[in-house]
Design an enzyme around this catalytic site. Sequence first.
Site, mmCIF file in Angstrom:
data_model
loop_
_atom_site.group_PDB
_atom_site.id
_atom_site.type_symbol
_atom_site.label_atom_id
_atom_site.label_comp_id
_atom_site.label_asym_id
_atom_site.label_seq_id
_atom_site.Cartn_x
_atom_site.Cartn_y
_atom_site.Cartn_z
ATOM 1 N N ASP A 267 0.839 -1.215 0.000
ATOM 2 C CA ASP A 267 0.000 0.000 0.000
ATOM 3 C C ASP A 267 0.868 1.257 0.000
ATOM 4 O OD1 ASP A 267 0.729 -0.826 2.536
ATOM 5 O OD2 ASP A 267 -1.230 -0.510 3.470
ATOM 6 N N ASP A 291 0.033 -7.728 -10.930
ATOM 7 C CA ASP A 291 -1.049 -7.438 -11.872
ATOM 8 C C ASP A 291 -1.582 -6.019 -11.619
ATOM 9 O OD1 ASP A 291 -3.004 -7.696 -13.760
ATOM 10 O OD2 ASP A 291 -4.047 -9.371 -12.824
HETATM 11 O O1 AKG Z 1 -5.973 -13.458 -17.838
HETATM 12 C C1 AKG Z 1 -6.673 -12.456 -17.757
HETATM 13 O O2 AKG Z 1 -7.776 -12.363 -18.265
HETATM 14 C C2 AKG Z 1 -6.146 -11.238 -17.040
HETATM 15 C C3 AKG Z 1 -4.654 -11.254 -16.865
HETATM 16 C C4 AKG Z 1 -4.120 -9.944 -16.469
HETATM 17 O O3 AKG Z 1 -4.807 -9.018 -16.115
HETATM 18 C C5 AKG Z 1 -2.687 -9.730 -16.554
HETATM 19 O O4 AKG Z 1 -1.925 -10.662 -16.723
HETATM 20 O O5 AKG Z 1 -2.248 -8.574 -16.403
HETATM 21 MG MG MG Z 2 -3.665 -7.279 -15.619
#
Ligand code: AKG
Ligand code: MG
Length: 402
Positions: A267, A291
């Site tokens: 965070d 991600d």
């Molecule tokens: O597999 C997905 O649909 C999303 C994967 C994703 O957001 C990513 O790898 O950045």
């Molecule tokens: Mg992603």
Amino acid sequence: MAEKIRKENDRLIVPDNPIIPFIQGDGTGPDIWNASVRVFDAAVEKAYKGSRKIEWKEVLAGEKAYKETGNWLPDETLDSFREYLVGIKGPLTTPVGGGFRSLNVTLRQVLDLYVCLRPVKYYPGIPSPVKKPELVDMVVFRENTEDVYAGFESPAGDEKTLKIINFFKNELGWSIREDSGIGIKPISSFGTKRLVRAAIKYAIENNRKSVTLVHKGNIMKYTEGAFRNWGYELAKEEFGDKIVTWDDIPDGNIPEGKILIKDAIADAFLQQILTRASDFDVIATMNLNGDYMSDALAAQVGGIGIAPGANINFDTGYAIFEATHGTAPKYAGKDMVNPSSVILSGKMMFEYMGWREAAELIEKGITRAIEAKKVTYDFARLMEGSTKVATSEFADQIISHM
Ligand SMILES: O=C(O)CCC(=O)C(=O)O
Ligand SMILES: [Mg+2]
Ligand SMILES: NC(=O)C1=CN([C@@H]2O[C@H](COP(=O)(O)OP(=O)(O)OC[C@H]3O[C@@H](n4cnc5c(N)ncnc54)[C@H](OP(=O)(O)O)[C@@H]3O)[C@@H](O)[C@H]2O)C=CC1
């Protein structure tokens, strides 16, 4: 004659006419792919004057695969990525809240592409929501095979879920509401160490200043906290003479030539990348954090229209290059979205293959196309004095500026 890329004695052997499998992708995937492949071929032609050329081999996944074969991810596609070692893909749709598992995640797991490598840097002229986007120059190493993405999930009310809840209650005394869905978050020492090893090696080879381990280890002590501890352990064991930690330098002065290994709680990290981006360089983190961070960092330098990436296993050599963004379905078939993320993923692919000259031409073409201010809708809506162009026209711009 077209040949396979292969790995021998730890070296990638790239023929002059490599066969490279590609997936067009769902949604805006075909718009972007059709533009990108022209840029790739133009860069190779300009760099090598016909002495090198790629033989593109389409492989199926996602909606196109389902329509043509009844299978979302045919075995032949996985076999091709194995056989030809290096490939590139467009985004694939994943249903929310049910349906099949992410094909993107499946590809990463089946081929054990344990590093999701996402460089984030600023190109002059791109509109950004922050005052000093030029301070962002980070390379994210996201663990790509574990964490809540491992796929150990079970829905609320399911017999298996109730069994798990009862097991936790009876064997461990953990109380979980009976109407809960359950997800398991595995983080291993093995998975952490190979990811952090790759990040530190990259930092050494590319003269970077620091590697930050980003985690939420104050709360998830034995998964995210363990990631941090294993990361430091690996750094000291394997790179002891090349790294320092804050504990080693009470005066705060980093010795010349040493890489600082530090950590940050997720965070705080997310606010500090906005307030003092230059404190961060190479980032090593787990799957879910990585991600979230990739899209947040991409926004800082102009959005996910220009956020490239790669999924790599540095041991086997398997690599699939892909943009950070998804299928952006509302723009599908409109020849409208920014192809830069896939084009820059291709640049990363050329670098991986050792085709430096083609990579440099792509970099030059994109930089100059942006400077010329003829850009796709995402940049045009925020860039003063710009002209909006289509996906295909932006590819033409890049090619003409190489
Ligand atoms: O597999 C997905 O649909 C999303 C994967 C994703 O957001 C990513 O790898 O950045
Ligand atoms: Mg992603
Ligand atoms: N690796 C992969 O294959 C990935 C697949 N996905 C999948 O994609 C699908 C859609 O996901 P969603 O959450 O909408 O995220 P997306 O990344 O597809 O799109 C979100 C928004 O980002 C902007 N955007 C995305 N791509 C571009 C581009 N090339 N040029 C300019 N702007 C772009 C658009 O913003 P705006 O509306 O402001 O114009 C778009 O509405 C889901 O099924 C998801 O699972 C998601 C991420 C990665």
